[in-house]
Design an enzyme around this catalytic site. Sequence first.
Site, PDB file in Angstrom:
ATOM      1  N   SER A  39     -15.575  61.294  17.443  1.00  0.00           N
ATOM      2  CA  SER A  39     -16.630  60.463  17.696  1.00  0.00           C
ATOM      3  C   SER A  39     -17.873  60.390  16.324  1.00  0.00           C
ATOM      4  O   SER A  39     -18.850  60.045  16.677  1.00  0.00           O
ATOM      5  CB  SER A  39     -17.391  60.434  19.096  1.00  0.00           C
ATOM      6  OG  SER A  39     -17.474  62.550  19.485  1.00  0.00           O
ATOM      7  N   SER A  46     -13.169  65.739  17.572  1.00  0.00           N
ATOM      8  CA  SER A  46     -14.241  64.570  17.121  1.00  0.00           C
ATOM      9  C   SER A  46     -14.827  64.986  15.997  1.00  0.00           C
ATOM     10  O   SER A  46     -15.559  63.908  15.360  1.00  0.00           O
ATOM     11  CB  SER A  46     -15.461  64.270  18.873  1.00  0.00           C
ATOM     12  OG  SER A  46     -15.183  63.398  19.443  1.00  0.00           O
ATOM     13  N   LYS A  50     -25.420  64.936  13.938  1.00  0.00           N
ATOM     14  CA  LYS A  50     -24.963  64.136  14.509  1.00  0.00           C
ATOM     15  C   LYS A  50     -25.852  63.975  15.545  1.00  0.00           C
ATOM     16  O   LYS A  50     -26.481  64.219  15.841  1.00  0.00           O
ATOM     17  CB  LYS A  50     -23.669  64.641  15.595  1.00  0.00           C
ATOM     18  CG  LYS A  50     -22.763  63.025  16.324  1.00  0.00           C
ATOM     19  CD  LYS A  50     -21.510  63.762  16.519  1.00  0.00           C
ATOM     20  CE  LYS A  50     -20.583  63.357  17.758  1.00  0.00           C
ATOM     21  NZ  LYS A  50     -19.535  63.713  18.503  1.00  0.00           N
TER      22      LYS A  50
HETATM   23  N1  GLN Z   1     -11.425  60.766  21.881  1.00  0.00           N
HETATM   24  C1  GLN Z   1     -12.035  61.864  22.697  1.00  0.00           C
HETATM   25  C2  GLN Z   1     -12.604  61.721  24.017  1.00  0.00           C
HETATM   26  O1  GLN Z   1     -12.498  59.572  23.820  1.00  0.00           O
HETATM   27  C3  GLN Z   1     -12.453  63.246  22.185  1.00  0.00           C
HETATM   28  C4  GLN Z   1     -14.647  63.503  21.890  1.00  0.00           C
HETATM   29  C5  GLN Z   1     -14.929  64.429  21.212  1.00  0.00           C
HETATM   30  O2  GLN Z   1     -14.305  65.435  20.707  1.00  0.00           O
HETATM   31  N2  GLN Z   1     -16.957  64.284  21.945  1.00  0.00           N
HETATM   32  O3  GLN Z   1     -13.014  61.861  24.249  1.00  0.00           O
END
Ligand code: GLN
Length: 471
Positions: A135, A159, A60
Amino acid sequence: MSSFTRWIGLLTDPKTFDSYMRYVEQVEPRIGAFIQFDPHLGLRGSSPEGLLRGVPFAVKDILAVKGFRLTCGSRILEGFVSPYTATVVEKLQRAGAVVVGKTNMDEFGMGSSTDTSFYKQTCNPWDPERVAGGSSGGSAAAVASGMVPFALGSDTGGSVRQPAAFCGIYGLKPTYGVVSRYGLVAYASSLDVVGVCAASVEMTEEIFALIRGKDERDQTSLEEAGTSGVEGFHEKNSNKIVRKIGFVSGNLGLDSGVERAYQKTQEVLRSLGYEVQPIELSMLEYYAPVYYTIATAEASANLARYTGIRYGYRPEYAENPEELVRKARSEGFGEEVKLRILLGTFVLRSGFQDQYYQRAQRIRTAIRKDFDRVFQEVDVILSPVFPTQAFKHGSEGLDPFQQKVADRFTTAANLAGIPALSFPAGLEDGLPVGFQLMAPVFGEELLFQVARRFAEAVPPLKAPFNTSPWS
Ligand code: GLN
Protein backbone atom coordinates in the site's frame (compact mmCIF):
# COMPACT_ATOMS: atom_id res chain seq x y z
CA MET A 1 26.12 10.58 5.65
CA SER A 2 27.95 10.30 2.36
CA SER A 3 25.17 8.54 0.48
CA PHE A 4 23.07 11.72 0.61
CA THR A 5 25.83 14.06 -0.65
CA ARG A 6 24.04 15.17 -3.79
CA TRP A 7 20.84 15.92 -1.88
CA ILE A 8 22.26 17.83 1.05
CA GLY A 9 21.29 21.50 1.10
CA LEU A 10 18.97 21.09 -1.88
CA LEU A 11 15.97 22.71 -0.22
CA THR A 12 17.81 25.21 1.97
CA ASP A 13 19.46 27.07 -0.94
CA PRO A 14 16.88 29.18 -2.89
CA LYS A 15 18.53 28.42 -6.24
CA THR A 16 18.51 24.67 -5.91
CA PHE A 17 15.07 24.85 -4.27
CA ASP A 18 13.69 26.28 -7.53
CA SER A 19 15.30 23.67 -9.74
CA TYR A 20 13.95 20.98 -7.41
CA MET A 21 10.42 22.41 -7.72
CA ARG A 22 10.73 22.44 -11.52
CA TYR A 23 11.79 18.80 -11.57
CA VAL A 24 8.82 17.73 -9.47
CA GLU A 25 6.40 19.81 -11.57
CA GLN A 26 7.61 17.92 -14.60
CA VAL A 27 7.53 14.39 -13.14
CA GLU A 28 4.73 14.30 -10.58
CA PRO A 29 1.77 14.81 -13.00
CA ARG A 30 2.76 11.58 -14.75
CA ILE A 31 3.37 9.58 -11.56
CA GLY A 32 0.83 10.82 -9.01
CA ALA A 33 2.89 9.90 -5.95
CA PHE A 34 1.62 12.70 -3.71
CA ILE A 35 -1.71 13.44 -2.05
CA GLN A 36 -0.23 16.71 -0.79
CA PHE A 37 3.03 18.35 -1.90
CA ASP A 38 4.23 21.43 0.01
CA PRO A 39 7.99 21.77 0.66
CA HIS A 40 7.52 25.33 2.00
CA LEU A 41 5.34 23.95 4.78
CA GLY A 42 7.85 21.15 5.35
CA LEU A 43 10.77 23.54 5.69
CA ARG A 44 9.09 25.19 8.69
CA GLY A 45 9.26 21.96 10.68
CA SER A 46 12.93 21.13 10.05
CA SER A 47 16.17 22.06 11.70
CA PRO A 48 18.41 24.12 9.37
CA GLU A 49 21.36 22.06 10.56
CA GLY A 50 22.19 18.40 10.87
CA LEU A 51 23.49 15.57 8.74
CA LEU A 52 20.46 15.63 6.47
CA ARG A 53 19.97 19.40 6.22
CA GLY A 54 17.83 20.37 3.26
CA VAL A 55 17.36 16.75 2.10
CA PRO A 56 13.80 16.19 0.84
CA PHE A 57 11.80 13.17 1.95
CA ALA A 58 8.23 11.98 1.56
CA VAL A 59 5.88 10.52 4.16
CA LYS A 60 3.11 8.01 3.55
CA ASP A 61 -0.21 9.65 4.35
CA ILE A 62 -0.74 7.30 7.31
CA LEU A 63 1.90 9.07 9.46
CA ALA A 64 1.15 12.35 11.21
CA VAL A 65 3.07 15.50 10.27
CA LYS A 66 1.91 18.68 11.96
CA GLY A 67 0.17 21.08 9.57
CA PHE A 68 -0.05 18.51 6.78
CA ARG A 69 -3.16 16.56 5.86
CA LEU A 70 -3.60 13.06 7.26
CA THR A 71 -6.06 11.10 5.12
CA CYS A 72 -4.83 7.47 5.00
CA GLY A 73 -6.05 7.58 1.39
CA SER A 74 -9.61 7.61 2.70
CA ARG A 75 -12.56 9.89 2.14
CA ILE A 76 -13.49 9.44 5.79
CA LEU A 77 -10.48 11.60 6.75
CA GLU A 78 -10.98 14.16 3.99
CA GLY A 79 -9.88 17.60 5.12
CA PHE A 80 -8.30 16.39 8.37
CA VAL A 81 -5.06 18.22 9.25
CA SER A 82 -2.71 16.67 11.79
CA PRO A 83 -2.16 18.66 15.00
CA TYR A 84 1.09 16.80 15.83
CA THR A 85 4.06 14.97 14.31
CA ALA A 86 5.01 11.28 14.46
CA THR A 87 8.21 10.49 16.38
CA VAL A 88 9.93 8.98 13.32
CA VAL A 89 9.29 12.13 11.30
CA GLU A 90 10.40 14.36 14.16
CA LYS A 91 13.71 12.50 14.40
CA LEU A 92 14.41 13.10 10.72
CA GLN A 93 13.37 16.75 10.94
CA ARG A 94 15.78 17.20 13.82
CA ALA A 95 18.52 15.83 11.55
CA GLY A 96 17.57 18.54 9.04
CA ALA A 97 15.58 16.50 6.51
CA VAL A 98 12.52 18.22 5.03
CA VAL A 99 9.06 16.68 4.54
CA VAL A 100 8.04 17.65 1.00
CA GLY A 101 4.66 15.96 1.08
CA LYS A 102 2.31 13.12 1.93
CA THR A 103 2.25 10.12 -0.38
CA ASN A 104 -0.62 8.21 -1.89
CA MET A 105 -1.59 4.80 -0.54
CA ASP A 106 -4.25 2.11 -0.56
CA GLU A 107 -7.02 3.19 1.78
CA PHE A 108 -5.86 2.57 5.37
CA GLY A 109 -3.02 0.42 4.03
CA MET A 110 -5.37 -2.25 2.70
CA GLY A 111 -4.16 -3.37 -0.70
CA SER A 112 -1.22 -4.14 -2.97
CA SER A 113 -1.67 -1.62 -5.79
CA THR A 114 -2.29 1.92 -4.40
CA ASP A 115 -5.30 1.94 -6.71
CA THR A 116 -7.78 1.82 -3.80
CA SER A 117 -6.94 5.37 -2.69
CA PHE A 118 -9.93 7.72 -2.68
CA TYR A 119 -7.75 10.53 -4.05
CA LYS A 120 -5.80 9.38 -7.08
CA GLN A 121 -3.98 6.64 -8.92
CA THR A 122 -0.21 6.26 -8.64
CA CYS A 123 1.71 5.07 -11.70
CA ASN A 124 4.81 2.95 -11.80
CA PRO A 125 7.86 5.02 -12.87
CA TRP A 126 8.98 2.11 -15.07
CA ASP A 127 5.67 1.94 -16.94
CA PRO A 128 2.77 4.25 -16.10
CA GLU A 129 0.27 1.65 -17.32
CA ARG A 130 1.25 -0.44 -14.33
CA VAL A 131 0.67 -0.05 -10.61
CA ALA A 132 3.38 1.11 -8.23
CA GLY A 133 2.37 -1.64 -5.80
CA GLY A 134 0.97 -1.06 -2.37
CA SER A 135 0.00 0.00 0.00
CA SER A 136 2.98 2.42 0.25
CA GLY A 137 2.96 2.90 -3.55
CA GLY A 138 3.25 6.69 -3.44
CA SER A 139 6.37 6.50 -1.27
CA ALA A 140 8.04 3.91 -3.50
CA ALA A 141 7.15 5.80 -6.70
CA ALA A 142 8.41 9.10 -5.26
CA VAL A 143 11.80 7.46 -4.63
CA ALA A 144 11.94 5.55 -7.92
CA SER A 145 11.12 8.69 -9.94
CA GLY A 146 13.92 10.62 -8.25
CA MET A 147 11.70 13.14 -6.46
CA VAL A 148 13.13 12.13 -3.07
CA PRO A 149 16.07 9.92 -2.03
CA PHE A 150 14.00 8.18 0.62
CA ALA A 151 10.46 8.00 1.98
CA LEU A 152 8.65 6.55 4.97
CA GLY A 153 5.98 3.91 4.61
CA SER A 154 4.22 1.37 6.79
CA ASP A 155 4.33 -2.40 6.50
CA THR A 156 1.59 -4.56 8.02
CA GLY A 157 1.79 -7.43 5.57
CA GLY A 158 4.26 -6.29 2.92
CA SER A 159 3.27 -2.72 2.12
CA VAL A 160 6.81 -1.34 2.02
CA ARG A 161 8.55 -4.33 0.44
CA GLN A 162 6.07 -5.03 -2.34
CA PRO A 163 5.95 -1.51 -3.89
CA ALA A 164 9.74 -1.32 -3.45
CA ALA A 165 10.06 -4.51 -5.52
CA PHE A 166 7.66 -3.23 -8.18
CA CYS A 167 9.53 0.09 -8.46
CA GLY A 168 13.11 -1.26 -8.35
CA ILE A 169 14.21 0.27 -5.03
CA TYR A 170 14.93 -0.88 -1.44
CA GLY A 171 12.20 -1.42 1.14
CA LEU A 172 12.90 -2.21 4.79
CA LYS A 173 10.39 -3.71 7.20
CA PRO A 174 12.16 -3.49 10.58
CA THR A 175 11.79 -5.85 13.55
CA TYR A 176 8.39 -5.38 15.22
CA GLY A 177 8.69 -2.66 17.88
CA VAL A 178 12.12 -1.34 16.93
CA VAL A 179 10.71 1.84 15.37
CA SER A 180 8.25 4.06 17.23
CA ARG A 181 4.64 4.02 16.02
CA TYR A 182 3.65 7.20 17.80
CA GLY A 183 1.82 9.10 15.06
CA LEU A 184 1.23 6.06 12.82
CA VAL A 185 -2.48 5.47 12.21
CA ALA A 186 -3.27 1.90 13.30
CA TYR A 187 -4.34 -0.76 10.81
CA ALA A 188 -3.49 -4.07 12.57
CA SER A 189 -1.62 -3.31 15.74
CA SER A 190 0.14 -6.65 16.27
CA LEU A 191 1.63 -6.43 12.75
CA ASP A 192 2.14 -2.72 11.91
CA VAL A 193 5.65 -1.28 11.60
CA VAL A 194 7.04 1.92 10.08
CA GLY A 195 9.37 1.11 7.18
CA VAL A 196 11.81 2.82 4.85
CA CYS A 197 11.83 3.11 1.04
CA ALA A 198 15.17 4.27 -0.36
CA ALA A 199 17.29 4.41 -3.49
CA SER A 200 20.31 2.58 -2.03
CA VAL A 201 21.21 0.12 0.75
CA GLU A 202 23.38 2.75 2.42
CA MET A 203 20.53 5.25 2.55
CA THR A 204 18.19 2.61 3.93
CA GLU A 205 20.70 1.81 6.68
CA GLU A 206 21.33 5.43 7.58
CA ILE A 207 17.65 6.28 7.82
CA PHE A 208 16.94 3.15 9.84
CA ALA A 209 19.75 4.05 12.25
CA LEU A 210 18.22 7.51 12.69
CA ILE A 211 14.62 6.46 13.30
CA ARG A 212 15.03 3.32 15.41
CA GLY A 213 14.95 3.14 19.20
CA LYS A 214 12.62 3.15 22.18
CA ASP A 215 10.10 5.96 22.44
CA GLU A 216 8.46 6.92 25.72
CA ARG A 217 5.33 7.78 23.78
CA ASP A 218 4.96 4.28 22.31
CA GLN A 219 4.57 1.51 24.90
CA THR A 220 5.23 -1.17 22.28
CA SER A 221 8.58 0.25 21.19
CA LEU A 222 11.79 -1.36 22.36
CA GLU A 223 15.55 -1.20 22.16
CA GLU A 224 17.98 -4.05 21.70
CA ALA A 225 20.31 -4.09 24.70
CA GLY A 226 23.56 -2.27 24.00
CA THR A 227 22.49 -0.67 20.74
CA SER A 228 21.53 2.75 21.94
CA GLY A 229 22.29 5.38 19.31
CA VAL A 230 23.64 4.95 15.81
CA GLU A 231 27.18 4.01 16.89
CA GLY A 232 25.99 1.47 19.44
CA PHE A 233 23.87 -0.24 16.84
CA HIS A 234 26.68 -0.57 14.33
CA GLU A 235 29.23 -1.62 16.93
CA LYS A 236 27.01 -4.35 18.30
CA ASN A 237 26.16 -5.75 14.90
CA SER A 238 29.26 -5.27 12.82
CA ASN A 239 30.98 -8.43 13.98
CA LYS A 240 28.33 -10.90 12.85
CA ILE A 241 29.05 -12.23 9.37
CA VAL A 242 26.51 -13.93 7.13
CA ARG A 243 27.71 -17.20 5.63
CA LYS A 244 24.64 -19.31 4.99
CA ILE A 245 21.66 -18.15 3.00
CA GLY A 246 18.60 -20.38 2.80
CA PHE A 247 16.36 -19.82 -0.17
CA VAL A 248 12.70 -20.76 0.06
CA SER A 249 12.18 -23.74 -2.22
CA GLY A 250 9.28 -25.80 -3.47
CA ASN A 251 6.50 -24.99 -5.89
CA LEU A 252 6.11 -21.26 -5.22
CA GLY A 253 3.80 -20.38 -8.11
CA LEU A 254 6.02 -17.61 -9.50
CA ASP A 255 5.54 -15.92 -12.86
CA SER A 256 8.25 -16.81 -15.38
CA GLY A 257 10.08 -13.45 -15.05
CA VAL A 258 10.19 -13.66 -11.27
CA GLU A 259 11.25 -17.33 -11.44
CA ARG A 260 14.16 -16.54 -13.81
CA ALA A 261 15.33 -13.67 -11.63
CA TYR A 262 15.06 -15.88 -8.51
CA GLN A 263 17.46 -18.42 -10.04
CA LYS A 264 19.87 -15.70 -11.15
CA THR A 265 19.83 -14.08 -7.70
CA GLN A 266 20.76 -17.38 -6.07
CA GLU A 267 23.65 -17.79 -8.53
CA VAL A 268 24.94 -14.28 -7.89
CA LEU A 269 24.86 -14.88 -4.13
CA ARG A 270 26.75 -18.14 -4.64
CA SER A 271 29.36 -16.37 -6.76
CA LEU A 272 29.82 -13.88 -3.92
CA GLY A 273 30.94 -16.75 -1.72
CA TYR A 274 27.77 -17.43 0.28
CA GLU A 275 26.67 -20.96 1.01
CA VAL A 276 23.27 -20.91 -0.67
CA GLN A 277 20.99 -23.83 0.21
CA PRO A 278 17.32 -24.67 -0.20
CA ILE A 279 15.04 -24.49 2.84
CA GLU A 280 11.46 -25.52 3.35
CA LEU A 281 9.04 -23.15 5.08
CA SER A 282 6.55 -25.75 6.23
CA MET A 283 3.90 -23.18 7.21
CA LEU A 284 3.94 -21.24 3.92
CA GLU A 285 0.39 -22.10 2.87
CA TYR A 286 -0.96 -20.67 6.15
CA TYR A 287 0.64 -17.20 5.98
CA ALA A 288 -2.00 -15.41 3.92
CA PRO A 289 -5.09 -16.98 5.57
CA VAL A 290 -3.70 -16.41 9.08
CA TYR A 291 -2.66 -12.87 8.18
CA TYR A 292 -6.10 -12.01 6.78
CA THR A 293 -7.83 -13.43 9.85
CA ILE A 294 -5.71 -11.47 12.32
CA ALA A 295 -5.34 -8.28 10.26
CA THR A 296 -9.05 -7.92 9.55
CA ALA A 297 -9.96 -8.66 13.18
CA GLU A 298 -7.62 -5.95 14.44
CA ALA A 299 -8.64 -3.55 11.67
CA SER A 300 -12.32 -3.89 12.53
CA ALA A 301 -11.53 -2.74 16.07
CA ASN A 302 -9.08 0.00 15.05
CA LEU A 303 -11.40 1.49 12.44
CA ALA A 304 -14.33 1.74 14.87
CA ARG A 305 -13.08 5.23 15.78
CA TYR A 306 -14.14 6.74 12.44
CA THR A 307 -17.65 7.86 13.18
CA GLY A 308 -17.84 11.16 11.32
CA ILE A 309 -18.28 12.92 14.64
CA ARG A 310 -14.87 13.98 15.85
CA TYR A 311 -13.04 14.41 12.57
CA GLY A 312 -13.11 13.87 8.83
CA TYR A 313 -15.99 13.29 6.47
CA ARG A 314 -19.47 14.17 7.70
CA PRO A 315 -22.68 13.52 5.74
CA GLU A 316 -24.82 16.49 4.71
CA TYR A 317 -27.82 15.47 6.74
CA ALA A 318 -28.84 12.92 9.38
CA GLU A 319 -31.97 12.50 11.52
CA ASN A 320 -30.11 11.23 14.57
CA PRO A 321 -26.62 10.22 15.79
CA GLU A 322 -27.00 6.59 14.64
CA GLU A 323 -27.85 7.67 11.15
CA LEU A 324 -24.95 10.13 11.15
CA VAL A 325 -22.46 7.37 11.99
CA ARG A 326 -24.01 4.93 9.53
CA LYS A 327 -23.94 7.44 6.69
CA ALA A 328 -20.44 8.67 7.52
CA ARG A 329 -19.13 5.10 7.42
CA SER A 330 -21.05 3.95 4.36
CA GLU A 331 -20.10 7.04 2.36
CA GLY A 332 -16.64 7.55 3.87
CA PHE A 333 -15.12 4.07 3.53
CA GLY A 334 -14.32 2.42 0.20
CA GLU A 335 -15.34 -1.12 -0.82
CA GLU A 336 -12.13 -2.88 0.23
CA VAL A 337 -12.16 -1.32 3.69
CA LYS A 338 -15.82 -2.26 4.20
CA LEU A 339 -15.09 -5.82 3.13
CA ARG A 340 -12.29 -6.07 5.67
CA ILE A 341 -14.34 -4.61 8.52
CA LEU A 342 -17.03 -7.18 7.75
CA LEU A 343 -14.48 -10.00 7.62
CA GLY A 344 -12.97 -8.81 10.89
CA THR A 345 -16.28 -8.67 12.73
CA PHE A 346 -17.15 -12.06 11.23
CA VAL A 347 -14.04 -13.79 12.60
CA LEU A 348 -14.50 -12.11 16.00
CA ARG A 349 -18.23 -12.66 16.42
CA SER A 350 -19.26 -14.16 19.72
CA GLY A 351 -19.29 -17.92 19.92
CA PHE A 352 -17.03 -18.35 16.89
CA GLN A 353 -13.73 -16.88 18.03
CA ASP A 354 -12.27 -20.29 18.61
CA GLN A 355 -13.04 -21.29 15.05
CA TYR A 356 -11.16 -18.40 13.42
CA TYR A 357 -9.35 -15.81 15.49
CA GLN A 358 -7.90 -17.98 18.23
CA ARG A 359 -7.03 -20.70 15.80
CA ALA A 360 -5.16 -18.14 13.68
CA GLN A 361 -3.25 -17.04 16.79
CA ARG A 362 -2.17 -20.62 17.49
CA ILE A 363 -0.99 -21.07 13.91
CA ARG A 364 0.87 -17.77 14.23
CA THR A 365 2.83 -19.23 17.15
CA ALA A 366 3.67 -22.27 15.04
CA ILE A 367 4.88 -19.97 12.24
CA ARG A 368 7.24 -18.22 14.66
CA LYS A 369 8.60 -21.56 15.84
CA ASP A 370 9.12 -22.67 12.26
CA PHE A 371 11.30 -19.58 11.66
CA ASP A 372 13.27 -20.32 14.86
CA ARG A 373 13.97 -23.78 13.46
CA VAL A 374 15.12 -22.44 10.07
CA PHE A 375 17.39 -19.83 11.68
CA GLN A 376 19.21 -22.67 13.47
CA GLU A 377 20.36 -23.79 10.02
CA VAL A 378 20.91 -20.56 8.09
CA ASP A 379 21.80 -16.94 8.89
CA VAL A 380 19.31 -15.27 6.57
CA ILE A 381 16.47 -16.37 4.31
CA LEU A 382 16.00 -15.38 0.66
CA SER A 383 12.42 -15.38 -0.60
CA PRO A 384 10.25 -13.90 -3.32
CA VAL A 385 8.37 -10.72 -2.41
CA PHE A 386 5.47 -11.18 -4.80
CA PRO A 387 4.73 -13.88 -7.41
CA THR A 388 4.41 -11.32 -10.23
CA GLN A 389 6.12 -8.14 -11.39
CA ALA A 390 4.19 -4.84 -11.39
CA PHE A 391 0.75 -5.60 -12.83
CA LYS A 392 -1.53 -3.37 -14.90
CA HIS A 393 -4.11 -0.96 -13.48
CA GLY A 394 -7.74 -2.07 -13.47
CA SER A 395 -9.24 -5.24 -14.86
CA GLU A 396 -6.09 -6.25 -16.76
CA GLY A 397 -4.26 -6.54 -13.44
CA LEU A 398 -4.86 -8.74 -10.38
CA ASP A 399 -8.28 -8.71 -8.72
CA PRO A 400 -8.53 -8.09 -4.95
CA PHE A 401 -8.64 -11.81 -4.15
CA GLN A 402 -5.59 -12.63 -6.32
CA GLN A 403 -3.76 -9.79 -4.58
CA LYS A 404 -4.50 -11.30 -1.18
CA VAL A 405 -3.27 -14.75 -2.20
CA ALA A 406 -0.12 -13.09 -3.55
CA ASP A 407 0.65 -11.71 -0.07
CA ARG A 408 1.83 -15.19 0.94
CA PHE A 409 5.54 -14.30 0.95
CA THR A 410 5.56 -10.92 2.68
CA THR A 411 3.06 -11.55 5.48
CA ALA A 412 5.43 -14.10 7.08
CA ALA A 413 7.81 -11.46 8.45
CA ASN A 414 4.95 -9.50 10.02
CA LEU A 415 3.43 -12.59 11.61
CA ALA A 416 6.83 -13.60 13.02
CA GLY A 417 7.88 -10.03 13.93
CA ILE A 418 11.21 -10.44 12.12
CA PRO A 419 13.02 -7.87 9.91
CA ALA A 420 12.93 -8.14 6.11
CA LEU A 421 14.53 -6.14 3.32
CA SER A 422 13.30 -6.04 -0.26
CA PHE A 423 16.12 -5.33 -2.72
CA PRO A 424 16.20 -4.77 -6.50
CA ALA A 425 17.58 -7.76 -8.43
CA GLY A 426 17.70 -6.51 -12.01
CA LEU A 427 15.12 -6.40 -14.79
CA GLU A 428 13.02 -9.00 -16.56
CA ASP A 429 11.11 -7.90 -19.65
CA GLY A 430 12.02 -4.29 -18.92
CA LEU A 431 10.48 -4.27 -15.43
CA PRO A 432 12.21 -4.55 -12.06
CA VAL A 433 12.11 -7.68 -9.90
CA GLY A 434 12.78 -7.55 -6.17
CA PHE A 435 13.46 -10.25 -3.60
CA GLN A 436 13.51 -10.16 0.16
CA LEU A 437 15.98 -11.21 2.80
CA MET A 438 14.69 -12.10 6.26
CA ALA A 439 16.70 -12.38 9.49
CA PRO A 440 16.00 -13.19 13.15
CA VAL A 441 14.68 -10.34 15.33
CA PHE A 442 17.13 -7.41 15.58
CA GLY A 443 19.03 -8.83 12.59
CA GLU A 444 18.68 -5.80 10.28
CA GLU A 445 22.46 -5.46 9.96
CA LEU A 446 22.65 -8.97 8.46
CA LEU A 447 20.19 -7.94 5.76
CA PHE A 448 22.17 -4.80 4.91
CA GLN A 449 25.38 -6.79 4.78
CA VAL A 450 24.11 -9.16 2.10
CA ALA A 451 22.23 -6.48 0.16
CA ARG A 452 25.33 -4.28 0.05
CA ARG A 453 27.43 -7.07 -1.45
CA PHE A 454 24.67 -8.02 -3.88
CA ALA A 455 24.47 -4.40 -5.09
CA GLU A 456 28.16 -4.46 -5.96
CA ALA A 457 27.45 -7.33 -8.35
CA VAL A 458 23.99 -6.18 -9.52
CA PRO A 459 23.69 -2.41 -9.02
CA PRO A 460 20.18 -0.92 -8.70
CA LEU A 461 18.93 0.74 -11.91
CA LYS A 462 17.19 4.07 -12.48
CA ALA A 463 13.61 4.04 -13.76
CA PRO A 464 12.98 5.67 -17.17
CA PHE A 465 10.95 8.40 -15.44
CA ASN A 466 13.86 9.20 -13.16
CA THR A 467 15.86 11.95 -14.83
CA SER A 468 16.67 13.58 -11.52
CA PRO A 469 20.17 15.09 -11.44
CA TRP A 470 20.44 14.32 -7.72
CA SER A 471 19.81 10.57 -7.69
N1 GLN B 1 -1.36 -6.22 0.96
C1 GLN B 1 -1.52 -6.36 2.38
C2 GLN B 1 -2.93 -5.96 2.76
O1 GLN B 1 -3.65 -5.58 1.92
C3 GLN B 1 -0.47 -5.60 3.13
C4 GLN B 1 -0.87 -4.26 3.59
C5 GLN B 1 0.13 -3.56 4.46
O2 GLN B 1 1.24 -4.02 4.71
N2 GLN B 1 -0.30 -2.43 4.98
O3 GLN B 1 -3.31 -6.04 3.87
